[in-house]
Design a protein around this motif. Structure first.
Motif, PDB file in Angstrom:
ATOM      1  N   PRO A   1      29.650 -42.029  -4.143  1.00 29.25           N
ATOM      2  CA  PRO A   1      30.874 -42.840  -4.076  1.00 29.25           C
ATOM      3  C   PRO A   1      31.481 -42.861  -2.670  1.00 29.25           C
ATOM      4  CG  PRO A   1      30.925 -41.446  -6.014  1.00 29.25           C
ATOM      5  CD  PRO A   1      29.761 -41.001  -5.178  1.00 29.25           C
TER       6      PRO A   1
ATOM      7  N   ASN B   1      38.845 -38.014   0.436  1.00 31.13           N
ATOM      8  CA  ASN B   1      38.560 -39.365  -0.047  1.00 31.13           C
ATOM      9  C   ASN B   1      37.708 -39.432  -1.303  1.00 31.13           C
ATOM     10  OD1 ASN B   1      39.623 -41.433   2.021  1.00 31.13           O
ATOM     11  ND2 ASN B   1      38.778 -39.785   3.254  1.00 31.13           N
ATOM     12  N   THR B   2      37.491 -38.301  -1.955  1.00 27.86           N
ATOM     13  CA  THR B   2      36.636 -38.330  -3.147  1.00 27.86           C
ATOM     14  C   THR B   2      37.209 -37.540  -4.312  1.00 27.86           C
ATOM     15  OG1 THR B   2      35.366 -36.478  -2.295  1.00 27.86           O
ATOM     16  CG2 THR B   2      34.494 -38.671  -1.847  1.00 27.86           C
TER      17      THR B   2
ATOM     18  N   GLU C   1      29.518 -45.365  -0.726  1.00 25.23           N
ATOM     19  CA  GLU C   1      29.835 -46.734  -1.166  1.00 25.23           C
ATOM     20  C   GLU C   1      31.240 -47.191  -0.775  1.00 25.23           C
ATOM     21  OE1 GLU C   1      27.990 -49.120  -2.757  1.00 25.23           O
ATOM     22  OE2 GLU C   1      26.278 -47.822  -2.364  1.00 25.23           O
ATOM     23  N   ASN C   2      32.216 -46.286  -0.847  1.00 27.14           N
ATOM     24  CA  ASN C   2      33.625 -46.689  -0.724  1.00 27.14           C
ATOM     25  C   ASN C   2      34.293 -46.357   0.595  1.00 27.14           C
ATOM     26  OD1 ASN C   2      33.634 -47.645  -3.435  1.00 27.14           O
ATOM     27  ND2 ASN C   2      33.796 -45.528  -4.114  1.00 27.14           N
TER      28      ASN C   2
END
Length: 82
Positions: free
Chosen positions: A23, A76-77, A26-27
């Motif tokens: 993720p 951020n995760t 990807e993000n």
């Protein structure tokens, strides 16, 4: 590093790491500064057990450059474990 190579390098032997790194890739990855992208590439050379401990804040990397990208990933995760 080519995006496909980075995707496969981000896939690890532990599902828990895949749930953090994929993720992030990807993000968040595309919005990173070039220096942070290069830190991410270096991070991919680390052992799975070390990554897992770093993301869970059990330990921090001794290398200050790796610590910078680990903190970005944590922030951020959903890895903001206190």
């Amino acid at each position: 590093m080519d995006r496909n190579r980075m995707f496969w390098a981000s896939r690890r032997g532990m599902l828990e790491l895949d749930l953090v790194l994929l993720p992030f890739l990807e993000n968040v990855y595309e919005s990173l500064e070039q220096e942070d992208k290069e830190r991410y590439w270096a991070l991919l050379d680390s052992e799975d057990q070390d990554l897992f401990a770093w993301f869970l804040k059990r330990t921090d990397p001794e290398d200050p450059e790796l610590l910078k990208i680990v903190k970005i990933i944590r922030d951020n995760t959903g890895m903001q474990i206190d």
